[in-house]
Design a protein around this motif. Structure first.
Motif, mmCIF file in Angstrom:
data_model
loop_
_atom_site.group_PDB
_atom_site.id
_atom_site.type_symbol
_atom_site.label_atom_id
_atom_site.label_comp_id
_atom_site.label_asym_id
_atom_site.label_seq_id
_atom_site.Cartn_x
_atom_site.Cartn_y
_atom_site.Cartn_z
ATOM 1 N N GLY A 187 9.527 1.997 2.429
ATOM 2 C CA GLY A 187 10.525 3.020 2.674
ATOM 3 C C GLY A 187 11.001 3.623 1.364
ATOM 4 O O GLY A 187 10.596 3.196 0.275
ATOM 5 N N SER A 232 14.293 -7.030 5.574
ATOM 6 C CA SER A 232 14.587 -5.999 6.557
ATOM 7 C C SER A 232 15.422 -6.566 7.702
ATOM 8 O O SER A 232 15.355 -7.763 8.008
ATOM 9 C CB SER A 232 13.281 -5.439 7.132
ATOM 10 O OG SER A 232 13.531 -4.614 8.262
ATOM 11 N N ALA A 269 18.016 -0.012 7.868
ATOM 12 C CA ALA A 269 17.583 1.364 7.633
ATOM 13 C C ALA A 269 18.320 2.345 8.545
ATOM 14 O O ALA A 269 18.639 3.470 8.136
ATOM 15 C CB ALA A 269 16.076 1.469 7.841
ATOM 16 N N ASN A 313 14.296 7.245 4.141
ATOM 17 C CA ASN A 313 13.064 7.919 4.558
ATOM 18 C C ASN A 313 12.011 6.868 4.870
ATOM 19 O O ASN A 313 11.647 6.067 4.001
ATOM 20 C CB ASN A 313 12.544 8.856 3.459
ATOM 21 C CG ASN A 313 13.433 10.057 3.267
ATOM 22 O OD1 ASN A 313 13.621 10.850 4.168
ATOM 23 N ND2 ASN A 313 14.017 10.184 2.073
ATOM 24 N N HIS A 314 11.523 6.874 6.103
ATOM 25 C CA HIS A 314 10.513 5.912 6.513
ATOM 26 C C HIS A 314 9.169 6.291 5.916
ATOM 27 O O HIS A 314 8.784 7.454 5.899
ATOM 28 C CB HIS A 314 10.413 5.877 8.036
ATOM 29 C CG HIS A 314 9.410 4.903 8.553
ATOM 30 N ND1 HIS A 314 9.510 3.545 8.332
ATOM 31 C CD2 HIS A 314 8.276 5.085 9.283
ATOM 32 C CE1 HIS A 314 8.496 2.934 8.907
ATOM 33 N NE2 HIS A 314 7.729 3.841 9.493
ATOM 34 N N ASP A 315 8.435 5.293 5.403
ATOM 35 C CA ASP A 315 7.136 5.540 4.784
ATOM 36 C C ASP A 315 6.002 5.238 5.757
ATOM 37 O O ASP A 315 5.051 5.992 5.869
ATOM 38 C CB ASP A 315 7.002 4.681 3.514
ATOM 39 C CG ASP A 315 5.734 4.973 2.733
ATOM 40 O OD1 ASP A 315 4.650 4.630 3.231
ATOM 41 O OD2 ASP A 315 5.829 5.525 1.626
ATOM 42 N N GLY A 316 6.094 4.092 6.424
ATOM 43 C CA GLY A 316 5.097 3.744 7.418
ATOM 44 C C GLY A 316 3.982 2.842 6.941
ATOM 45 O O GLY A 316 3.293 2.198 7.742
ATOM 46 N N GLU A 356 10.504 -3.369 2.626
ATOM 47 C CA GLU A 356 11.349 -4.151 3.520
ATOM 48 C C GLU A 356 10.495 -5.267 4.103
ATOM 49 O O GLU A 356 9.549 -5.003 4.843
ATOM 50 C CB GLU A 356 11.872 -3.303 4.675
ATOM 51 C CG GLU A 356 12.778 -2.159 4.316
ATOM 52 C CD GLU A 356 13.211 -1.428 5.577
ATOM 53 O OE1 GLU A 356 13.977 -2.020 6.374
ATOM 54 O OE2 GLU A 356 12.762 -0.297 5.790
#
Length: 415
Positions: free
Chosen positions: A154, A111, A127, A134-137, A172
């Motif tokens: 992600g 990342s 990103a 799309n961010h996953d978290g 990442e």
């Protein structure tokens, strides 16, 4: 000019749903450490470690797994990974070199937020520059001996050759421990194991490719070249089929015994047809992410003696290069077929300055297994035999690799 045209045609060919991914051969981290005279210090500081033990717990203690109902142990062998290819993530595309690894099932790359020295030496995913990200978290982690990799999840567009995979899950990494990742020539890893091996929720990459029907057959295959001649392919991954130009003879199919790794039954391993290891059968993992053949300590120590290998203080085994022609053959029996490895196959020659050093291609590791003794067949084996991985019928096939793909005789493919 003819060679350039042929190479371009091979890289771009996508006939009948078969996707060609050229692979490049690199010096392993172990070889680089030897060349810089840092291997002894590294091994002393990292024993016991994943790079010596060949497996990892994928989550550091206290970190909840993304898959709560499964084991968190997987195989990795970054220290000896040798073949890698190129993928891209995001819109616009960001390119990364990855190891296509049948010993894992997740995709990860560094990342842009990574704080480790290793990330500074590699391409990092940005990103914020991708319009399709799309961010996953969720967090992921892989424990490596004295440290662990950490990262976040992600989703984004993945491209492999001509194929586009939408909304692919990937990791990442934001922290990559240790000197090995600094030395690695690849950025990340793309796993090709079964979904049950994955730590990331969602589909592994090849499952995504199959689901969107980007290939006609649920098959992929590997050709790992031994040739160092200019113009010869270094390696190739084919998604969706196999290439008869890259192997000869019939394919020997072996049923998968556990749908996690590409794990099959190994009937025995013999030295010069006499001394037999695992005479009652063993389990073997077919792993493109390692270059060695790994086996139980008791068996490997006996095997090293039979081939005349002598130990060093850091666990390496040396062989007299002048004796290669007199060394015994090693035969691996799979589904009734004998696969013969000569010393030219299982001995690794490396130049240390102006001197040639020969190392054994076998290494000991007592891998956890609830059934038969567990072996790993890596690139020492796979560079001799073309390997085919069939998700449709859950089997692995082998045929003799053809290492002279192009011939001057007919000006084309040697079939």
């Amino acid at each position: 000019m003819r060679w350039i045209v042929l190479a371009l045609l091979c890289c771009a060919w996508n006939a009948h749903g078969v996707i060609r991914i050229p692979l490049r051969r690199m010096l392993s981290v172990r070889t680089q450490l030897r060349a810089t005279h840092r291997l002894e210090d590294f091994m002393r500081d990292h024993q016991p470690d994943v790079f010596n033990r060949r497996y990892a717990q994928c989550y550091p203690p206290g970190t909840p797994s993304l898959r709560l109902d499964k084991s968190s142990e997987r195989l990795y062998n970054f220290m000896d990974a040798q073949y890698y290819g190129v993928i891209s993530l995001g819109t616009p595309e960001q390119n990364f070199t990855v190891v296509f690894d049948t010993g894992s099932a997740d995709l990860w790359v560094p990342s842009s937020y990574c704080v480790s020295e290793a990330c500074g030496m590699h391409h990092k995913f940005k990103a914020f520059e991708s319009s399709t990200f799309n961010h996953d978290g969720r967090m992921f982690g892989i424990h490596y001996g004295k440290g662990h990799m950490l990262g976040i999840m992600g989703r984004d567009v993945l491209k492999i050759g001509p194929v586009t995979v939408l909304n692919q899950e990937f990791g990442e990494s934001v922290y990559e421990p240790g000197f090995v990742f600094v030395m690695a020539k690849f950025d990340g890893v793309l796993g090709l194991g079964y979904p049950s091996l994955a730590e990331e929720l969602g589909n592994p990459v090849f499952d995504s490719i199959m689901n969107q029907k980007a290939v006609d057959q649920p098959i992929f295959s590997f050709y790992l070249s031994k040739s160092k001649r200019s113009g010869d392919p270094e390696g190739e991954l084919l998604l969706g089929g196999m290439d008869e130009a890259l192997y000869s003879g019939p394919i020997n199919w072996n049923p998968v015994t556990l749908k996690s790794y590409w794990q099959i039954q190994m009937a025995s391993l013999q030295v010069q047809g006499a001394s037999s290891f695992c005479p009652h059968g063993c389990q073997a993992i077919i792993d493109t992410g390692t270059s060695l053949i790994i086996g139980p300590t008791h068996d490997i120590l006996a095997l090293q003696q039979l081939i005349g290998a002598t130990p060093t203080s850091i666990g390496e085994y040396l062989i007299d290069c002048a004796r290669l022609s007199s060394l015994p053959q090693v035969t691996i029996v799979l589904n009734g077929v004998e696969y013969v490895l000569t010393a030219e196959s299982y001995v690794r020659r490396e130049l240390m300055g102006d001197r040639e050093i020969c190392f054994s291609g076998f290494q000991a590791d007592d891998l956890p297994s609830s059934v038969d003794p567990l072996w790993i067949l890596g690139d020492v084996f796979l560079s001799e035999f073309y390997s085919i991985y069939d998700r449709g019928q859950d089997r692995v096939g082998f045929a003799k690799a053809r290492h002279t793909r192009y011939t001057e005789m007919d000006g084309g493919m040697d079939r």
